[in-house]
Design a protein around this motif. Structure first.
Motif: not given
Length: 98
Positions: A14-26, A34-38, A56-59
């Protein structure tokens, strides 16, 4: 709006600049954040919605063996590029259900 298909065990950064306004639904399967600290975060099941802005989600990971799908909604039309260590394909938005 577009659909992200995550094969079993797949991970998408998850690249913050590309996903900043994204809302997801499974919409199928389960997805783990995956959290910021891995560290592994919560596992979200079908119909769970989540914002990525400021989290801060990174993946996103698929902890299962079957393909999981996440519907991604952004307020403005733009091209989103996802980087993954596993093959991930974007499904066409045909207006129907997944």
């Amino acid at each position: 709006m577009w659909t992200l298909a995550l094969r079993g065990g797949a991970r998408v950064a998850v690249v913050a600049a590309e996903w900043c306004d994204a809302f997801g639904v499974v919409t199928r399967g389960r997805v783990q954040l995956e959290l910021r600290d891995g560290e592994p975060g919560p596992v979200l099941g079908r119909d769970a919605g989540f914002w990525l802005r400021g989290t801060g989600v990174r993946a996103l990971r698929n902890p299962g063996r079957r393909t999981a799908r996440v519907r991604i909604v952004t307020p403005r039309a733009r091209t989103v590029t996802c980087q993954s260590t596993h093959p991930v394909r974007q499904l066409p938005n045909n207006g129907g259900t997944t």
